[in-house]
Design a protein around this motif. Structure first.
Motif, short mmCIF file in Angstrom:
data_model
loop_
_atom_site.label_atom_id
_atom_site.label_comp_id
_atom_site.label_asym_id
_atom_site.label_seq_id
_atom_site.Cartn_x
_atom_site.Cartn_y
_atom_site.Cartn_z
N ALA A 59 0.85 -1.19 0.00
CA ALA A 59 0.00 0.00 0.00
C ALA A 59 0.89 1.24 0.00
CB ALA A 59 -0.89 -0.03 1.24
N PRO A 60 0.28 2.42 -0.19
CA PRO A 60 1.07 3.65 -0.06
C PRO A 60 1.75 3.72 1.29
CG PRO A 60 -1.05 4.14 -1.06
CD PRO A 60 -1.10 2.70 -0.63
N ILE A 61 3.00 4.06 1.30
CA ILE A 61 3.82 4.03 2.52
C ILE A 61 3.86 5.45 3.09
CG2 ILE A 61 6.10 3.53 3.45
CD1 ILE A 61 6.43 1.61 1.01
N CYS A 62 3.26 5.60 4.22
CA CYS A 62 3.14 6.95 4.80
C CYS A 62 4.14 7.20 5.92
CB CYS A 62 1.71 7.16 5.33
SG CYS A 62 0.46 7.00 4.02
N ALA A 63 4.81 6.19 6.38
CA ALA A 63 5.75 6.38 7.49
C ALA A 63 7.02 5.59 7.23
CB ALA A 63 5.10 5.95 8.80
#
Length: 789
Positions: A59-63
């Motif tokens: 998934a989109p990696i936000c951290a």
């Protein structure tokens, strides 16, 4: 993206969101895993299996935690982007879209660019955030390619200056971005743009505000990651910048410019402690040395130009080669070596600079440690040496230009033979001026010079010119009169009768002989009174349209008058004058090579020249009267060549013109002085004025007791005052007769007294036209004849 200009940009940060994602990469790995013959199929399957166990990487990696929790899996994923085999050979890295810091990089990248001591900045200097501007352009081009089908190269290279904060060394790295793992998501629907609107954007690349009004970046989101590579371009970049720097003369003429060159050299040699120097090769004239570029490692206050004579520097110029000394401590001690050692220099390289085998200056490189400069490092500059040479030559000429400017302003154009004297005077003048001691320009006088004068006049040119004017004016007036008479037959108009009467009056004036001002009055009458009436008649009466058109087509398109006979006359006059002038120029060049002398030529309806020869005109040469004899025989040979060439030219002349030629002999030396008010040379002294008066009047002189002019077509008149002056010429005439250049007839004549000049005599000889081939004038043959005589 254009550089070096101010970019109109209100944005202070990237206006769009960027999200780290491996979606595109994982899709690529899936494709590899299903390709049976792909060499990385097994690795792809293993990687996919591992990714399925780490859903946060799908998934989109936000951290950062998602990456930190799976370091080995990230390495596995990145192996499909950056080959592990290139980790120690290439500088590559991957980052969040448009981010500066990478989340993964090769080992070489981390060593060369990843450590904290490396300070990155865009190489182009400016007061704007060029890194931000470059990223904005990159984003726009990617959007144009995806959403507007505008296929262009989206790879904008970034050039970084990387400074090592520990030792001050500088490198230049080229960053290339690869966008194949990027995706663009629309937050708002992108606006439609026509091809004309897109063209407008590329016509206004300095206006990013316009771009953002057409394509708002906040309407998009970038996901995925950027793969980029760094290439060391220090050598190419610095050399390119050096060439650009040296185009600006301020670079080598100001302290600020020289500091820039110093920094460039340190970067190129990869040595922040390198010392650099340069100097212009001085001229012999001491006046020039004051303003020369002399940024040497040892300042001028400690070593003068003359101190380098006999040193290793002179050897470099004498042998025209680069000299590289690994240790000055092992060199024979002299003044130059001692000064360098005192300055802490041990390694030294000297590069002499030449243009067309003439020395123009030198470059020097030095270091405090021995064996610290290699020929390989110096050879890197090979391509820029010619640019340095041109720049130094230009600076050397700056002082010369100042001198020439003063000479041009004070003295006008100066003959090369005597330019040295004016340079001396101006050099002294400028030196005093620089010391805020304004002094008047000294007088330029050349004493004891022998004058040489010759003229080739076009016989009857004034009469032929007047006849040509008369014929052209008569033709135009009669043509206009005929049209108006025809118009009167069509329509009785009193105005036309009046104009016809005035035309006939002007015809009578022309045929009776033009007086001063008549031509101008008649042409004004034709242009302002006749031509407008003809145009009016053409518009009102169809029968007059063709006659009027024929009339105007007979006029010169620029002058708006009949210019047939005058054009024939001018063309013939020009052909003769140019032929005479060209012969004199060519042969004068040869004569100057025998011995330099002052020479000036005037071209009007013919060609005349003044020349002076003597010791005072030259520097570092010894004058002998043999050179005067050379130029006198040269004069006669040139007159023969001119006469024969004009004879050959006759069939080409539309107006038959011919020339007469004379030589004025004056053996007594005189003085000439430059008259600053008139910007020309003139004879000095009351007695010598007689010579100038004689020059102005002899072309119209007549043989005593007759109306015959002394100058005649096909003959050369040699005019003199004293019998002993002509004896030398008689010997030359005998030689020319023997060679078939002159006919054997020699006339000895006495001239009528002229106002201010009496007692003149002349020899008149006739050119032999049996052989019309122009005679070759050989300086060696002239020298042989005058020596034997």
């Amino acid at each position: 993206m254009k550089t070096g200009k101010h970019i109109n940009c209100s944005l202070t940060q990237l206006p769009f969101n960027s999200v780290l994602s491996f979606k595109t990469l994982i899709a690529q790995i899936k494709q590899i895993s299903s390709t049976t013959d792909h060499p990385m199929q097994k690795m792809a399957k293993a990687t996919l299996a591992a990714v399925n166990k780490a859903p946060e990487l799908n998934a989109p990696i936000c951290a950062d935690e998602a990456l930190n929790n799976h370091p080995q899996l990230v390495k596995q994923l990145m192996a499909f982007v950056i080959s592990p085999l290139r980790h120690n050979s290439d500088m590559e890295a991957c980052s969040l879209p448009f981010a500066s810091e990478p989340f993964f990089a090769s080992e070489l990248y981390n060593k060369a660019a990843g450590c904290k001591s490396q300070h990155f900045e865009i190489a182009m200097d400016g007061d704007q955030d060029l890194s931000l501007i470059a990223k904005l352009y990159q984003a726009y081009l990617i959007i144009l390619e995806k959403f507007y089908n505008y296929s262009i190269d989206v790879d904008i290279p970034f050039t970084y200056r990387v400074t090592n904060t520990n030792n001050g060394s500088v490198k230049y790295l080229r960053k290339r971005i690869h966008a194949e793992y990027l995706e663009i998501n629309e937050i708002k629907k992108h606006p439609k743009l026509s091809s004309k609107e897109i063209a407008e954007l590329f016509d206004n690349t300095e206006d990013l505000n316009l771009w953002n009004s057409k394509i708002p970046l906040e309407n998009f989101e970038f996901s995925g990651f950027m793969h980029f590579s760094l290439t060391d371009i220090t050598q190419d970049f610095v050399i390119s910048q050096l060439k650009t720097d040296l185009l600006d003369k301020k670079t080598i003429e100001t302290n600020e410019g020289f500091e820039v060159l110093q920094k460039r050299m340190c970067a190129l040699f990869e040595n922040p402690q390198l010392k650099f120097g340069m100097a212009v090769a001085p001229d012999a004239d001491a006046n020039l040395n004051i303003n020369l570029i002399w940024n040497t490692i040892i300042p001028r206050s400690e070593l003068q130009c003359s101190d380098y004579i006999g040193s290793v520097y002179e050897k470099a110029f004498t042998e025209n080669r680069i000299i590289n000394i690994s240790d000055l401590g092992e060199q024979p001690n002299d003044l130059v070596v001692q000064n360098l050692l005192n300055a802490g220099i041990r390694s030294l390289a000297i590069v002499p600079l030449f243009i067309d085998e003439q020395p123009v200056g030198m470059l020097e490189f030095a270091c405090a440690a021995p064996d610290n400069i290699s020929m390989f490092q110096i050879k890197r500059l090979h391509d820029v040496f010619p640019t340095f040479a041109l720049a130094l030559k230009r600076s050397k000429e700056e002082w010369n230009d100042k001198i020439r400017a003063v000479i041009q302003d004070e003295f006008t154009a100066i003959h090369p033979t005597i330019e040295w004297r004016f340079r001396e005077a101006v050099g002294r003048f400028l030196s005093h001026t620089n010391k805020s001691n304004q002094v008047p320009m000294e007088k330029i006088v050349f004493p004891d010079v022998v004058p040489i004068y010759g003229a080739a006049d076009i016989r009857g040119s004034s009469l032929e010119r007047n006849m040509a004017i008369q014929e052209d004016l008569t033709e135009q007036l009669e043509h206009a009169r005929d049209i108006l008479n025809y118009a009167i037959q069509l329509k009785d108009m009193p105005l036309l009768d009046d104009i016809c009467f005035n035309i006939q009056q002007n015809i009578n004036t022309v045929k009776s002989g033009l007086k001063a001002g008549d031509e101008v009055v008649i042409l004004e009458f034709l242009k302002k009174e006749v031509n407008p009436v003809l145009n009016l008649l053409k518009e009102r009466y169809a029968d007059l349209s063709e006659p009027v058109d024929v009339y105007f087509s007979s006029l010169d398109p620029e002058l708006k008058v009949v210019y047939k006979k005058r054009r024939d006359f001018e063309n013939s006059l020009t052909k003769i004058s140019n032929t005479v002038s060209e012969i004199i120029d060519i042969e004068q060049h040869k004569a100057q090579a025998v011995f330099p002398h002052y020479f000036e030529k005037y071209q009007t309806d013919g060609v005349e020249y003044n020349a002076y020869i003597g010791q005072s005109l030259v520097k570092n040469l010894n004058y002998n009267t043999i050179y005067l004899k050379n130029i006198r025989l040269w004069q006669l040979l040139v007159k023969v060549k001119v006469a024969r060439s004009i004879k050959l030219l006759q069939p080409q002349l539309t107006t038959k013109l011919d020339i007469t030629q004379l030589i004025l002999v004056h053996s007594n030396p005189l003085s000439i002085e430059f008259r600053q008010d008139e910007k020309k040379f003139d004879v000095a002294g009351a007695y010598n004025i007689r010579y100038e008066i004689t020059k102005k009047r002899i072309d119209k002189a007549r043989i005593n007791g007759s109306n015959e002019r002394i100058t005649q077509v096909g003959k050369i008149a040699i005019i003199y005052s004293h019998a002993d002056e002509i004896q030398e010429y008689k010997k030359y005439i005998d030689y020319l007769i023997a060679q078939g250049y002159l006919a054997p007839t020699i006339e000895e004549l006495e001239l009528e007294d002229l106002k201010g000049a009496s007692g003149l005599r002349a020899l008149r000889v006739e050119v032999n036209f049996d052989n019309l081939a122009p005679n070759e004038i050989n300086p060696e043959e002239i020298a042989r004849i005058v020596t034997n005589n």
